[in-house]
Design a protein around this motif. Structure first.
Motif, PDB file in Angstrom:
ATOM      1  N   GLY A  20       0.786  -1.232   0.000  1.00 22.56           N
ATOM      2  CA  GLY A  20       0.000   0.000   0.000  1.00 22.56           C
ATOM      3  C   GLY A  20       0.815   1.277   0.000  1.00 22.56           C
ATOM      4  N   HIS A  21       2.081   1.179  -0.417  1.00 24.94           N
ATOM      5  CA  HIS A  21       2.955   2.351  -0.392  1.00 24.94           C
ATOM      6  C   HIS A  21       3.400   2.735  -1.801  1.00 24.94           C
ATOM      7  N   LEU A  22       4.092   3.851  -1.910  1.00 24.06           N
ATOM      8  CA  LEU A  22       4.548   4.383  -3.196  1.00 24.06           C
ATOM      9  C   LEU A  22       6.005   4.017  -3.420  1.00 24.06           C
ATOM     10  N   ALA A  23       6.367   3.727  -4.677  1.00 27.39           N
ATOM     11  CA  ALA A  23       7.744   3.344  -4.984  1.00 27.39           C
ATOM     12  C   ALA A  23       8.224   4.048  -6.242  1.00 27.39           C
ATOM     13  N   ASP A  24       9.343   4.752  -6.121  1.00 27.42           N
ATOM     14  CA  ASP A  24      10.063   5.279  -7.270  1.00 27.42           C
ATOM     15  C   ASP A  24      11.268   4.375  -7.489  1.00 27.42           C
ATOM     16  N   GLU A  25      11.807   4.404  -8.708  1.00 29.49           N
ATOM     17  CA  GLU A  25      12.906   3.515  -9.065  1.00 29.49           C
ATOM     18  C   GLU A  25      14.113   4.287  -9.549  1.00 29.49           C
ATOM     19  N   ALA A  26      15.284   3.705  -9.296  1.00 31.97           N
ATOM     20  CA  ALA A  26      16.536   4.213  -9.855  1.00 31.97           C
ATOM     21  C   ALA A  26      17.398   3.004 -10.199  1.00 31.97           C
ATOM     22  N   ALA A  27      18.029   3.044 -11.378  1.00 32.85           N
ATOM     23  CA  ALA A  27      18.832   1.916 -11.852  1.00 32.85           C
ATOM     24  C   ALA A  27      20.280   1.981 -11.367  1.00 32.85           C
ATOM     25  N   ASP A  28      20.677   3.110 -10.785  1.00 31.59           N
ATOM     26  CA  ASP A  28      22.034   3.240 -10.246  1.00 31.59           C
ATOM     27  C   ASP A  28      22.085   4.438  -9.306  1.00 31.59           C
ATOM     28  N   GLY A  29      23.247   4.658  -8.739  1.00 32.17           N
ATOM     29  CA  GLY A  29      23.406   5.732  -7.767  1.00 32.17           C
ATOM     30  C   GLY A  29      23.185   7.120  -8.331  1.00 32.17           C
ATOM     31  N   LEU A  30      23.565   7.356  -9.578  1.00 32.28           N
ATOM     32  CA  LEU A  30      23.346   8.681 -10.167  1.00 32.28           C
ATOM     33  C   LEU A  30      21.861   8.987 -10.297  1.00 32.28           C
ATOM     34  N   GLU A  31      21.084   7.994 -10.739  1.00 36.37           N
ATOM     35  CA  GLU A  31      19.628   8.177 -10.809  1.00 36.37           C
ATOM     36  C   GLU A  31      19.048   8.370  -9.413  1.00 36.37           C
ATOM     37  N   ALA A  32      19.602   7.665  -8.434  1.00 38.46           N
ATOM     38  CA  ALA A  32      19.127   7.797  -7.052  1.00 38.46           C
ATOM     39  C   ALA A  32      19.348   9.215  -6.537  1.00 38.46           C
ATOM     40  N   VAL A  33      20.545   9.753  -6.750  1.00 37.31           N
ATOM     41  CA  VAL A  33      20.839  11.115  -6.293  1.00 37.31           C
ATOM     42  C   VAL A  33      19.911  12.120  -6.979  1.00 37.31           C
TER      43      VAL A  33
END
Length: 130
Positions: free
Chosen positions: A31-44
């Motif tokens: 029941g929560h929200l999730a964003d995605e990043a494929a690596d650390g640069l996308e995460a930052v």
């Protein structure tokens, strides 16, 4: 999800698409929200745009690894308000001391299990109510 429970925001950082997709589905099923990043640069980039309740973070990724993401977070405390960093890795043992030095206390072996996710969410819920 009960009407009282807060919908939490997760950032899933994992370079293996199948694993990332699985973790996203696990979070959404709770029941929560999730964003995605494929690596650390996308995460930052995502962390600069949004505030999250959790980051589920792989250590070994191309371009920028998980330890470097944690170092970036430590240098930008305004992005860590209420954030729980959870490292999920196949290689936790040998990196545990470095992770502790960086302030990471939640380290899980891959694959993340549904019960581990439920426990993290329950701990967060208890922490916000006290």
């Amino acid at each position: 999800m009960s009407t009282e429970a807060k919908q939490l925001r997760f950032l899933i950082v994992e370079d293996t698409e199948d694993i990332r997709d699985l973790m996203v589905r696990m979070v959404v099923r709770q029941g929560h929200l999730a964003d995605e990043a494929a690596d650390g640069l996308e995460a930052v980039a995502a962390l600069q745009e949004e505030l999250y309740d959790f980051i589920l973070l792989d250590l070994t990724m191309p371009r920028m690894g998980g330890e470097d993401v944690v170092r970036w977070l430590n240098e930008h405390p305004d992005r860590t308000v209420g954030l729980e960093v959870v490292v999920i890795t196949a290689w936790a043992g040998e990196r545990r001391a470095v992770l502790q030095e960086l302030g990471v206390t939640n380290v899980f072996q891959k694959p993340l299990r549904t019960q581990q996710l439920r426990d993290l969410i329950a701990e967060k819920d208890l922490g916000t109510r006290s």
